[in-house]
Scaffold this motif. Structure first.
Motif, PDB file in Angstrom:
ATOM      1  N   PRO A 186       0.827  -1.204   0.000  1.00 14.20           N
ATOM      2  CA  PRO A 186       0.000   0.000   0.000  1.00 14.20           C
ATOM      3  C   PRO A 186       0.865   1.260   0.000  1.00 14.20           C
ATOM      4  O   PRO A 186       1.957   1.284   0.563  1.00 14.20           O
ATOM      5  CB  PRO A 186      -0.807  -0.107   1.281  1.00 14.20           C
ATOM      6  CG  PRO A 186      -0.086  -1.070   2.137  1.00 14.20           C
ATOM      7  CD  PRO A 186       0.708  -1.956   1.229  1.00 14.20           C
ATOM      8  N   THR A 187       0.364   2.259  -0.666  1.00 14.19           N
ATOM      9  CA  THR A 187       1.073   3.534  -0.688  1.00 14.19           C
ATOM     10  C   THR A 187       0.260   4.564   0.072  1.00 14.19           C
ATOM     11  O   THR A 187      -0.956   4.437   0.223  1.00 14.19           O
ATOM     12  CB  THR A 187       1.297   4.024  -2.128  1.00 14.19           C
ATOM     13  OG1 THR A 187       0.034   4.166  -2.756  1.00 14.19           O
ATOM     14  CG2 THR A 187       2.171   3.056  -2.904  1.00 14.19           C
ATOM     15  N   LEU A 188       0.909   5.588   0.510  1.00 13.03           N
ATOM     16  CA  LEU A 188       0.259   6.648   1.268  1.00 13.03           C
ATOM     17  C   LEU A 188       0.031   7.828   0.332  1.00 13.03           C
ATOM     18  O   LEU A 188       0.967   8.335  -0.280  1.00 13.03           O
ATOM     19  CB  LEU A 188       1.150   7.040   2.451  1.00 13.03           C
ATOM     20  CG  LEU A 188       0.620   8.060   3.407  1.00 13.03           C
ATOM     21  CD1 LEU A 188      -0.621   7.532   4.121  1.00 13.03           C
ATOM     22  CD2 LEU A 188       1.682   8.407   4.449  1.00 13.03           C
ATOM     23  N   GLN A 189      -1.205   8.228   0.227  1.00  6.81           N
ATOM     24  CA  GLN A 189      -1.538   9.375  -0.606  1.00  6.81           C
ATOM     25  C   GLN A 189      -1.349  10.652   0.210  1.00  6.81           C
ATOM     26  O   GLN A 189      -1.614  10.676   1.407  1.00  6.81           O
ATOM     27  CB  GLN A 189      -2.989   9.272  -1.085  1.00  6.81           C
ATOM     28  CG  GLN A 189      -3.283   8.037  -1.916  1.00  6.81           C
ATOM     29  CD  GLN A 189      -2.528   8.047  -3.242  1.00  6.81           C
ATOM     30  OE1 GLN A 189      -2.373   9.097  -3.855  1.00  6.81           O
ATOM     31  NE2 GLN A 189      -2.058   6.885  -3.649  1.00  6.81           N
ATOM     32  N   LEU A 190      -0.877  11.709  -0.432  1.00  4.10           N
ATOM     33  CA  LEU A 190      -0.670  12.970   0.266  1.00  4.10           C
ATOM     34  C   LEU A 190      -1.951  13.478   0.921  1.00  4.10           C
ATOM     35  O   LEU A 190      -1.924  14.030   2.016  1.00  4.10           O
ATOM     36  CB  LEU A 190      -0.115  14.024  -0.693  1.00  4.10           C
ATOM     37  CG  LEU A 190       1.329  13.810  -1.131  1.00  4.10           C
ATOM     38  CD1 LEU A 190       1.754  14.872  -2.144  1.00  4.10           C
ATOM     39  CD2 LEU A 190       2.265  13.835   0.058  1.00  4.10           C
ATOM     40  N   ALA A 191      -3.066  13.267   0.266  1.00  2.35           N
ATOM     41  CA  ALA A 191      -4.337  13.743   0.814  1.00  2.35           C
ATOM     42  C   ALA A 191      -4.673  13.045   2.128  1.00  2.35           C
ATOM     43  O   ALA A 191      -5.302  13.635   3.006  1.00  2.35           O
ATOM     44  CB  ALA A 191      -5.456  13.531  -0.200  1.00  2.35           C
ATOM     45  N   LEU A 236      -2.618  12.247   4.435  1.00  2.00           N
ATOM     46  CA  LEU A 236      -1.782  12.733   5.524  1.00  2.00           C
ATOM     47  C   LEU A 236      -2.575  13.627   6.475  1.00  2.00           C
ATOM     48  O   LEU A 236      -2.314  13.648   7.673  1.00  2.00           O
ATOM     49  CB  LEU A 236      -0.580  13.507   4.991  1.00  2.00           C
ATOM     50  CG  LEU A 236       0.535  12.677   4.379  1.00  2.00           C
ATOM     51  CD1 LEU A 236       1.619  13.586   3.819  1.00  2.00           C
ATOM     52  CD2 LEU A 236       1.117  11.721   5.384  1.00  2.00           C
ATOM     53  N   LYS A 237      -3.561  14.348   5.932  1.00  3.29           N
ATOM     54  CA  LYS A 237      -4.381  15.224   6.769  1.00  3.29           C
ATOM     55  C   LYS A 237      -5.180  14.426   7.795  1.00  3.29           C
ATOM     56  O   LYS A 237      -5.502  14.927   8.852  1.00  3.29           O
ATOM     57  CB  LYS A 237      -5.354  16.040   5.910  1.00  3.29           C
ATOM     58  CG  LYS A 237      -4.689  17.021   5.008  1.00  3.29           C
ATOM     59  CD  LYS A 237      -5.740  17.814   4.265  1.00  3.29           C
ATOM     60  CE  LYS A 237      -5.377  17.875   2.803  1.00  3.29           C
ATOM     61  NZ  LYS A 237      -6.403  18.472   1.991  1.00  3.29           N
ATOM     62  N   GLU A 238      -5.447  13.177   7.472  1.00  5.30           N
ATOM     63  CA  GLU A 238      -6.265  12.339   8.342  1.00  5.30           C
ATOM     64  C   GLU A 238      -5.443  11.648   9.440  1.00  5.30           C
ATOM     65  O   GLU A 238      -6.014  11.126  10.390  1.00  5.30           O
ATOM     66  CB  GLU A 238      -6.997  11.290   7.510  1.00  5.30           C
ATOM     67  CG  GLU A 238      -7.938  11.881   6.479  1.00  5.30           C
ATOM     68  CD  GLU A 238      -8.452  10.842   5.518  1.00  5.30           C
ATOM     69  OE1 GLU A 238      -8.337   9.637   5.817  1.00  5.30           O
ATOM     70  OE2 GLU A 238      -8.963  11.240   4.465  1.00  5.30           O
ATOM     71  N   LEU A 239      -4.140  11.647   9.285  1.00  3.98           N
ATOM     72  CA  LEU A 239      -3.300  10.998  10.287  1.00  3.98           C
ATOM     73  C   LEU A 239      -3.270  11.829  11.569  1.00  3.98           C
ATOM     74  O   LEU A 239      -3.238  13.050  11.537  1.00  3.98           O
ATOM     75  CB  LEU A 239      -1.870  10.831   9.772  1.00  3.98           C
ATOM     76  CG  LEU A 239      -1.669   9.838   8.642  1.00  3.98           C
ATOM     77  CD1 LEU A 239      -0.201   9.842   8.218  1.00  3.98           C
ATOM     78  CD2 LEU A 239      -2.076   8.448   9.072  1.00  3.98           C
ATOM     79  N   SER A 240      -3.275  11.113  12.672  1.00  4.81           N
ATOM     80  CA  SER A 240      -3.158  11.823  13.952  1.00  4.81           C
ATOM     81  C   SER A 240      -1.877  11.371  14.641  1.00  4.81           C
ATOM     82  O   SER A 240      -1.459  10.226  14.518  1.00  4.81           O
ATOM     83  CB  SER A 240      -4.365  11.540  14.835  1.00  4.81           C
ATOM     84  OG  SER A 240      -4.417  10.172  15.171  1.00  4.81           O
TER      85      SER A 240
END
Length: 73
Positions: free
Chosen positions: A2-7, A9-13
């Motif tokens: 899986p890859t991490l989308q830049l969008a 990142l806002k959801e990460l806490s």
């Protein structure tokens, strides 16, 4: 993979401990550092004792000059 989308990142806490938990963590790290220092001090003492014992053993294992003269040439 899986890859991490830049969008997303806002959801990460990022968990941030409260003051009490942060203090407990600092205390634990300090205690660990004190234990590690004590371990290092004991290792140095052990090394010194081993060296001292080894030197004593070496002296005891060698026959003295008076014993060598009794045993012949």
């Amino acid at each position: 993979m899986p890859t991490l989308q830049l969008a997303s990142l806002k959801e990460l806490s990022v968990p941030v401990p409260d003051e009490l938990d942060a203090e407990k963590m600092r205390d634990a790290v300090d205690a660990e550092a004190r234990l590690q220092a004590a371990i290092e001090k004991l290792k140095r003492k052990q090394t010194a004792l081993s060296a001292e014992f080894g030197a004593s053993y070496d002296r005891a294992a060698r026959p003295s000059s008076s014993l060598r003269s009794l045993s012949g040439p």
